[in-house]
Write a protein that holds these residues in place. Structure first.
Motif, PDB file in Angstrom:
ATOM      1  N   UNK A  48       0.842  -1.204   0.000  1.00 16.87           N
ATOM      2  CA  UNK A  48       0.000   0.000   0.000  1.00 16.87           C
ATOM      3  C   UNK A  48       0.871   1.245   0.000  1.00 16.87           C
ATOM      4  N   UNK A  49       0.306   2.308  -0.558  1.00 20.69           N
ATOM      5  CA  UNK A  49       0.943   3.610  -0.433  1.00 20.69           C
ATOM      6  C   UNK A  49      -0.103   4.608   0.056  1.00 20.69           C
ATOM      7  N   UNK A  50       0.367   5.645   0.716  1.00 18.24           N
ATOM      8  CA  UNK A  50      -0.517   6.664   1.297  1.00 18.24           C
ATOM      9  C   UNK A  50      -0.697   7.790   0.293  1.00 18.24           C
ATOM     10  N   UNK A  51      -1.941   8.196   0.095  1.00 27.34           N
ATOM     11  CA  UNK A  51      -2.278   9.284  -0.811  1.00 27.34           C
ATOM     12  C   UNK A  51      -2.938  10.394   0.001  1.00 27.34           C
ATOM     13  N   UNK A  52      -2.443  11.615  -0.147  1.00 27.92           N
ATOM     14  CA  UNK A  52      -2.994  12.764   0.576  1.00 27.92           C
ATOM     15  C   UNK A  52      -3.250  13.874  -0.435  1.00 27.92           C
ATOM     16  N   UNK A  53      -4.528  14.171  -0.660  1.00 27.83           N
ATOM     17  CA  UNK A  53      -4.906  15.206  -1.616  1.00 27.83           C
ATOM     18  C   UNK A  53      -5.664  16.315  -0.893  1.00 27.83           C
ATOM     19  N   UNK A  61      -9.576  17.809   2.586  1.00 29.59           N
ATOM     20  CA  UNK A  61      -8.479  16.862   2.446  1.00 29.59           C
ATOM     21  C   UNK A  61      -9.008  15.439   2.315  1.00 29.59           C
ATOM     22  N   UNK A  62      -8.307  14.645   1.540  1.00 27.26           N
ATOM     23  CA  UNK A  62      -8.616  13.234   1.375  1.00 27.26           C
ATOM     24  C   UNK A  62      -7.347  12.443   1.638  1.00 27.26           C
ATOM     25  N   UNK A  63      -7.409  11.548   2.605  1.00 26.05           N
ATOM     26  CA  UNK A  63      -6.265  10.699   2.938  1.00 26.05           C
ATOM     27  C   UNK A  63      -6.708   9.252   2.772  1.00 26.05           C
ATOM     28  N   UNK A  64      -6.016   8.524   1.890  1.00 25.10           N
ATOM     29  CA  UNK A  64      -6.363   7.134   1.621  1.00 25.10           C
ATOM     30  C   UNK A  64      -5.101   6.301   1.517  1.00 25.10           C
TER      31      UNK A  64
END
Length: 79
Positions: A48-53, A61-64
């Motif tokens: 997995x990798x962390x995505x922060x938009x 903010x969206x953190x997935x």
């Protein structure tokens, strides 16, 4: 699919980890992923990798945490 140990795949909602600790969001995302995808391929080749938009208009903010099975790496060029 032939290697998947899961025979009955439940519907799983995507998790958005905003407001959660990263560790808890990552663990929950991986747990949900394994409800539908559990194989030797997942065991050895997925991560997995962390995505922060952040929306530039409203600031939301969206953190997935997103599952990947391939990763692109640049190759060094000979000089």
């Amino acid at each position: 699919e032939d290697c998947n140990r899961v025979k009955s795949k439940p519907y799983v909602e995507e998790l958005e980890g905003f407001g959660m600790e990263d560790e808890k969001a990552a663990i929950e995302t991986w747990r949900k992923h394994l409800l539908r995808h559990d194989s030797v391929i997942v065991d050895h080749f997925q991560g997995m990798h962390r995505s922060h938009l952040t929306c530039p208009s409203c600031g939301r903010e969206s953190i997935k945490f997103d599952v990947y099975s391939t990763i692109s790496l640049p190759l060094a060029q000979d000089k």
